[in-house]
Design a protein around this motif. Structure first.
Motif: not given
Length: 395
Positions: A340-344
């Protein structure tokens, strides 16, 4: 075992440095190319949930060697991919199969007395950190000179070699439990529900590691963009700044053995919050910006990796007969947070720039700090922990 952790975990991280090269090769947007790193992490989370519980049921030596062989084949397929879709599919398989470090960690914790588990976890974590750091350098430097396919093909050869070595070198060990596979998966979810200390470790790592992943995914876009105009090799060299966290991880393990996991967690959360502020210097550009980025990345790496030592020492002390399942719940949630952090991070950078990515990392650290200050909502602190529960019942 520490060396094996480093070599195998590198396969999850080196694609982060290749994002600009993949975007150029397949004529896609950089944010779209960053999905390769995201799906590899997401695949890792899936593999953690589906495969790591088998470490409590199957002899680990053939399990570890087999997973490494599958990883090597998937890396070869990724390196030969004719289109981005094939690369995404192969990257997902790489992530699913590259769970060997999370089988080795509980295995190592079970080989020593509990009073030394923090130190042992810190030693293996140092190997993990080395793999993570060298992965980005490996990907950036080789990608610059050999193209984006080079790192995948070389990683495939190294991973197959590692499969052979571990298949010969690891000690034999019997299965810990005898239970159907669906029961193992159900036990992972039950442990997340029943163990407040497991949930506490999960929350700390999801937040801080999510900010870490957002930062590293967007960093390649910043360094190769118009503000700095450098190549992906520079991303790999910046990754070496975090080498200090390799030396801090064994020390963090000793601090956990002496002071408890919660004290170390607090230091790590504060380090991540400070790092988010230092990383905003990247907006300056030039030498000043690079110095600020280097300082922020070093502090962020130390916070994430030392926090990992504290979190895993906490959970491995809960139920010795279920260490792989405890690690499954913990690491699955952690890498879902990382994905989720990579996507955000990629989308925050595309929409608002590097400042938004730094803000995202700061918010993640603040959420962890709030949880630390309100232990009743996430489970008791170390000194408030419940007495060990009875052995997990298997039905």
């Amino acid at each position: 075992m520490a060396l094996a952790c480093g070599v195998s975990v590198a396969n999850v991280y080196f694609p982060q440095a290749l994002t600009p090269l993949i975007a150029h090769k397949f004529h896609i947007a950089p944010a779209t190319a960053a999905v390769v790193a995201t799906v590899t992490q997401l695949g890792y989370a899936v593999g953690l949930f589906l495969l790591v519980p088998l470490g409590d049921r199957l002899p680990r030596r053939p399990l570890i060697a087999g997973l490494l062989a599958v990883t090597g084949v998937a890396l070869l397929a990724a390196g030969l991919a004719p289109a981005s879709g094939v690369l995404l599919a192969a990257g997902t398989v790489v992530g699913v199969a590259t769970v060997v470090p999370q089988l080795l960690l509980p295995m190592a914790a079970g080989l020593v007395e509990p009073a030394r588990s923090g130190s042992v976890i810190g030693t293996l974590q140092a190997g993990l950190i080395g793999g993570i750091l060298l992965a980005r350098t490996f990907g950036g430097v080789l990608g610059e000179h050999l193209g984006w396919r080079g790192p995948y093909l070389i990683a495939a050869a190294l991973t197959v070699l590692l499969a052979v070595v571990l298949g010969l070198a690891l000690p034999d060990g019997p299965a810990v439990v005898h239970a159907p596979y669906p029961t193992l998966l159900a036990d992972t979810l039950r442990l997340l529900h029943d163990e407040p200390q497991l949930r506490r470790s999960v929350y700390f790592q999801v937040t801080v590691f999510g900010g870490f992943s957002a930062t590293w995914t967007a960093l390649a876009l910043l360094i190769t963009g118009p503000r700095y105009g450098m190549g992906v090799q520079a991303v790999g060299l910046l990754a070496l700044i975090g080498a200090g966290s390799m030396f801090c991880a064994p020390a963090a393990g000793r601090w956990v053995d002496r002071l408890g996991a919660d004290r170390v967690n607090l230091w790590c959360i504060l380090a991540a919050l400070t790092a988010a502020g230092l990383l905003t210097a990247g907006l300056l550009g030039g030498v000043a910006g690079l110095v600020g980025l280097a300082a922020g990345l070093l502090l962020l790496d130390v916070g994430v990796q030392c926090g990992q030592v504290a979190n895993q020492a906490r959970i491995f002390a809960l139920r010795p007969e279920a260490r792989s399942r405890l690690n499954t719940g913990y690491m699955t949630c952690a890498f879902l947070g990382g994905s989720a952090g990579s996507w955000l991070g990629a989308r925050a950078y595309a929409a608002l720039g590097w400042g938004a990515v730094c803000g995202l990392a700061a918010v993640a650290a603040l959420l962890a700090l709030v949880a630390y200050a309100a232990p009743g909502r996430r489970g008791p602190r170390d000194d408030q922990a419940e007495q060990p529960r009875p052995t997990l019942e298997l039905r």
